[in-house]
Design an enzyme around this catalytic site. Structure first.
Site, PDB file in Angstrom:
ATOM      1  N   GLY A 106     -15.492  27.246  11.004  1.00 17.76           N
ATOM      2  CA  GLY A 106     -14.711  28.357  10.461  1.00 17.76           C
ATOM      3  C   GLY A 106     -13.325  28.404  11.078  1.00 17.76           C
ATOM      4  N   ASP A 332     -18.994  35.198  20.637  1.00 20.85           N
ATOM      5  CA  ASP A 332     -19.858  34.024  20.442  1.00 20.85           C
ATOM      6  C   ASP A 332     -21.024  33.980  21.432  1.00 20.85           C
ATOM      7  OD1 ASP A 332     -18.290  33.138  18.356  1.00 20.85           O
ATOM      8  OD2 ASP A 332     -16.974  31.964  19.654  1.00 20.85           O
TER       9      ASP A 332
HETATM   10  C1  S3P Z   1     -12.347  31.876  17.211  1.00 17.41           C
HETATM   11  C2  S3P Z   1     -12.483  33.194  16.899  1.00 17.41           C
HETATM   12  C3  S3P Z   1     -13.777  33.886  16.731  1.00 17.41           C
HETATM   13  C4  S3P Z   1     -14.948  33.045  17.258  1.00 17.41           C
HETATM   14  C5  S3P Z   1     -14.819  31.601  16.903  1.00 17.41           C
HETATM   15  C6  S3P Z   1     -13.529  31.027  17.456  1.00 17.41           C
HETATM   16  C7  S3P Z   1     -11.007  31.308  17.345  1.00 17.41           C
HETATM   17  O1  S3P Z   1     -13.979  34.144  15.352  1.00 17.41           O
HETATM   18  O2  S3P Z   1     -16.165  33.546  16.775  1.00 17.41           O
HETATM   19  O3  S3P Z   1     -15.906  30.854  17.412  1.00 17.41           O
HETATM   20  O4  S3P Z   1     -10.854  30.202  17.923  1.00 17.41           O
HETATM   21  O5  S3P Z   1     -10.053  31.949  16.869  1.00 17.41           O
HETATM   22  P1  S3P Z   1     -13.337  35.460  14.653  1.00 17.41           P
HETATM   23  O6  S3P Z   1     -11.909  35.444  14.890  1.00 17.41           O
HETATM   24  O7  S3P Z   1     -13.625  35.328  13.190  1.00 17.41           O
HETATM   25  O8  S3P Z   1     -14.076  36.599  15.273  1.00 17.41           O
END
Ligand code: S3P
Length: 449
Positions: A106, A332
């Site tokens: 993601g 996380d």
């Molecule tokens: C991350 C932000 C978090 C986290 C992901 C890494 C990042 O997600 O859960 O593993 O590197 O910006 P969200 O920003 O959607 O909470």
């Protein structure tokens, strides 16, 4: 060492963990995933060559490296392990020949969506079955306000998605609907190409690696504290200058051997070079409140990020209440905290976990299902997770990982201390963030087979 991500074609590999001797030793977990993605992306947007040491060579990050190549940057790993990125400059991405595949990631996908939205190119974003279920509207909404267009998106704003980047990027003031570093970063990355100031307002501060790295690469960024939140303003159209990045060890990966050392009787483990950015240390705060013996050995600062070594000793834990406001700083870490809570005496209440429903899996459901299957009493009440710990876990569950690396690692940690072994259906997915998890845990004495 692979330079490119290998597509993980349903080669599920079951694994189980069982109780054995104490854990002992000194280890460094791999580089921070958030910084690794960003170092590649900022390197690709800088003019000149950026050297990155300690890059996480997990599948998620390798997908981002591939995407940067497809967009015109040169990215290579040399024999000494350092990565070199020759960038194309802000707004300089070229149109990729085929879809960009982000695998399970993601972060890679959403950050690159923001970066592409600020360039006059069209690109298609795709990923694995888990990523295809995750919400992308949260990125499309702001980048459309900035002049980009989602030419094609699957139902509900899901991947695959094709974005036509803006020719003239519009600077905006954007209030993130949920505290999310990914949304904030996508807006700031698109804002790099805008002719004025782009501002992001967040009601709760989320991890700030993008802001720190933007400044490190020479952009003008101001950050104002705003109660529990922040207002971040970026001056558009900077020339990003290459800057070396030394990636510290990932606190979200360190969380697994840390909790393992706390719950396996007699253990003593040292974790080195762990990043201690205060927006990432909610787990350590919580574990200490639970009575964990976690000693900070060598707190220091390097390359714009704080880090430390930690000595962790097996501890008698007690249940605590974890406030919702702490969630962004440990978002996380809830799966492994829930495992620690199972071995604590008393109830642990983790509040405000709605964002866990849209991670690599519905983590709220996956954690509850895994705990129940291993004989631990657990409830979900609205957005809260409640674990009734009894200082022991029966184990013997068969855990479904739902293509989620952190569910896989958390339940293997549980099996190291539960009365009977814990089995997971797929350990291959762990390679997305922590490719050497199994050998590293075995080097500490863990029984994983
Ligand atoms: C991350 C932000 C978090 C986290 C992901 C890494 C990042 O997600 O859960 O593993 O590197 O910006 P969200 O920003 O959607 O909470």
């Amino acid at each position: 060492m692979p330079q490119s991500a290998v597509r993980h074609v349903n080669l599920a590999s079951p694994l189980s963990a069982r109780r054995g001797a104490r854990l002992a030793g000194k280890v460094r977990v791999p580089g921070d995933k958030s910084i690794s993605h960003r170092a590649l992306i900022f390197g690709a947007l800088a003019v000149g060559e950026t050297t990155i040491t300690g890059l996480l060579e997990g599948e998620d990050v390798l997908h981002t490296a591939d995407a940067m190549r497809a967009l015109g940057a040169t990215v290579e790993r040399r024999n000494d392990g350092a990565w070199h990125v020759r960038g194309v400059g802000v707004g300089g991405f070229c149109e990729p020949c085929g879809p960009l595949d982000f695998g399970n990631s993601g972060t890679g996908c959403r950050l690159v969506m923001g970066a592409v939205a600020g360039c006059p190119v069209t690109a298609t974003f795709d990923g694995d079955a888990s990523l295809r279920k995750r919400p992308m509207r949260r990125i499309l909404d702001p980048v459309e306000l900035m002049g980009a267009r989602a030419v094609r998106a699957s139902e509900g704003g899901r991947l695959p998605i094709t974005i036509a980047g803006a020719r003239d990027v519009i600077p905006i003031v954007y209030r993130t609907p949920v505290p999310s570093a990914q949304i904030k970063s996508a807006v700031l990355l698109a804002g790099l190409a805008a002719p004025g100031e782009t501002t992001v307002i967040e009601s709760e501060a989320s991890r700030d690696h993008t802001e720190r790295l933007l400044a490190h690469f020479g952009a003008q960024v101001t950050v104002e504290e705003n109660g529990t939140g922040r207002k971040i303003t970026l001056k558009g159209q900077p020339e990003l200058l290459p800057a070396p990045v030394a990636v510290p060890a990932d606190p979200s990966s360190a969380a697994f051997p840390m909790v393992a050392a706390l719950i396996v009787p007699g253990s003593e483990v040292i974790l080195t070079d762990v990043m201690t950015n205060p927006l990432r240390t909610g787990l350590i705060t919580t574990l200490r409140e639970m009575g964990a013996d976690i000693e900070t050995l060598d707190a220091r600062s390097d390359g714009g990020e704080e880090m430390a070594d930690f000595r962790v000793r097996a501890s008698a834990l007690r249940g605590v209440e974890v406030p919702a406001a702490r969630a962004p700083s440990m978002i996380d870490e809830y799966p492994v905290l829930a495992v620690a809570a199972s071995f604590a005496e008393g109830t642990t209440v983790m509040r405000g976990l709605h964002e866990l429903r849209v991670k690599e899996s519905d983590r709220l459901a996956a954690v509850a299902e895994g705990l129940r299957g291993n004989g631990v009493a657990v409830e979900i009440a609205g957005d809260d997770l409640i674990v009734h710990g009894s200082a022991r876990a029966p184990g013997s569950g068969a855990v479904v990982t739902h293509m989620d690396h952190r569910i896989a690692m958390a339940f293997l940690v549980m099996g190291l201390a539960s009365e009977r072994p814990v089995a997971i259906d797929d350990a291959a997915i762990i390679a997305t963030s922590f490719p050497d998890f199994v050998p590293l845990m075995r080097s500490l004495g863990a029984t994983l087979a």
